[in-house]
Design a protein around this motif. Structure first.
Motif, PDB file in Angstrom:
ATOM      1  N   LEU A   3       0.819  -1.205   0.000  1.00 41.66           N
ATOM      2  CA  LEU A   3       0.000   0.000   0.000  1.00 41.66           C
ATOM      3  C   LEU A   3       0.861   1.266   0.000  1.00 41.66           C
ATOM      4  O   LEU A   3       0.509   2.265  -0.599  1.00 41.66           O
ATOM      5  CB  LEU A   3      -0.932  -0.010   1.212  1.00 41.66           C
ATOM      6  N   LEU A   4       2.002   1.223   0.670  1.00 41.16           N
ATOM      7  CA  LEU A   4       2.895   2.377   0.783  1.00 41.16           C
ATOM      8  C   LEU A   4       4.303   2.012   0.320  1.00 41.16           C
ATOM      9  O   LEU A   4       5.236   1.933   1.115  1.00 41.16           O
ATOM     10  CB  LEU A   4       2.926   2.864   2.236  1.00 41.16           C
ATOM     11  N   PRO A   5       4.501   1.827  -0.976  1.00 40.39           N
ATOM     12  CA  PRO A   5       5.800   1.328  -1.454  1.00 40.39           C
ATOM     13  C   PRO A   5       6.975   2.264  -1.201  1.00 40.39           C
ATOM     14  O   PRO A   5       8.105   1.806  -1.116  1.00 40.39           O
ATOM     15  CB  PRO A   5       5.573   1.133  -2.949  1.00 40.39           C
ATOM     16  N   GLN A   6       6.736   3.575  -1.079  1.00 41.74           N
ATOM     17  CA  GLN A   6       7.851   4.505  -0.863  1.00 41.74           C
ATOM     18  C   GLN A   6       8.184   4.686   0.612  1.00 41.74           C
ATOM     19  O   GLN A   6       9.167   5.331   0.945  1.00 41.74           O
ATOM     20  CB  GLN A   6       7.520   5.875  -1.442  1.00 41.74           C
ATOM     21  N   HIS A  11      11.936   8.140   5.171  1.00 44.01           N
ATOM     22  CA  HIS A  11      11.127   8.758   4.117  1.00 44.01           C
ATOM     23  C   HIS A  11      10.964  10.268   4.322  1.00 44.01           C
ATOM     24  O   HIS A  11      11.160  11.047   3.384  1.00 44.01           O
ATOM     25  CB  HIS A  11       9.755   8.078   4.038  1.00 44.01           C
ATOM     26  N   ILE A  12      10.641  10.687   5.527  1.00 46.24           N
ATOM     27  CA  ILE A  12      10.433  12.125   5.761  1.00 46.24           C
ATOM     28  C   ILE A  12      11.735  12.895   5.572  1.00 46.24           C
ATOM     29  O   ILE A  12      11.776  13.890   4.850  1.00 46.24           O
ATOM     30  CB  ILE A  12       9.816  12.373   7.150  1.00 46.24           C
ATOM     31  N   ALA A  13      12.811  12.427   6.190  1.00 43.04           N
ATOM     32  CA  ALA A  13      14.095  13.134   6.099  1.00 43.04           C
ATOM     33  C   ALA A  13      14.663  13.114   4.680  1.00 43.04           C
ATOM     34  O   ALA A  13      15.207  14.116   4.213  1.00 43.04           O
ATOM     35  CB  ALA A  13      15.086  12.526   7.071  1.00 43.04           C
ATOM     36  N   ASP A  14      14.547  11.987   3.998  1.00 45.87           N
ATOM     37  CA  ASP A  14      15.177  11.849   2.680  1.00 45.87           C
ATOM     38  C   ASP A  14      14.326  12.355   1.524  1.00 45.87           C
ATOM     39  O   ASP A  14      14.859  12.760   0.495  1.00 45.87           O
ATOM     40  CB  ASP A  14      15.524  10.385   2.408  1.00 45.87           C
ATOM     41  N   GLU A  15      13.003  12.324   1.683  1.00 42.63           N
ATOM     42  CA  GLU A  15      12.145  12.651   0.544  1.00 42.63           C
ATOM     43  C   GLU A  15      11.190  13.807   0.809  1.00 42.63           C
ATOM     44  O   GLU A  15      11.094  14.725  -0.003  1.00 42.63           O
ATOM     45  CB  GLU A  15      11.373  11.404   0.117  1.00 42.63           C
TER      46      GLU A  15
END
Length: 66
Positions: A3-6, A11-15
């Motif tokens: 459901l959440l592949p990324q 995730h928050i820090a890098d994207e």
């Protein structure tokens, strides 16, 4: 997690944060979102006072003074 592949622990820090910065969100605004608002919520919970919701319509718009 199909459901959440990324999603991953960075995730928050890098994207997400670089995405916000590229779109003009200031460091101060990011600090408000990640530090000040959660802190107010925890403080309100500790004192028994309900935290007041903040409407996105009251957020400063890009290019306007905050």
């Amino acid at each position: 997690m199909p459901l959440l592949p990324q999603w991953h622990c960075l995730h928050i820090a890098d994207e997400v944060l670089p995405y916000l910065e590229r779109r003009g969100v200031t460091e101060e605004q990011i600090d408000t979102m990640l530090v000040d608002v959660p802190c107010r919520c925890f403080e309100a919970g500790a004192t028994g006072v309900e935290a007041q919701p903040v409407s996105p319509s009251s957020w400063p718009r890009r290019g306007t003074p905050g």
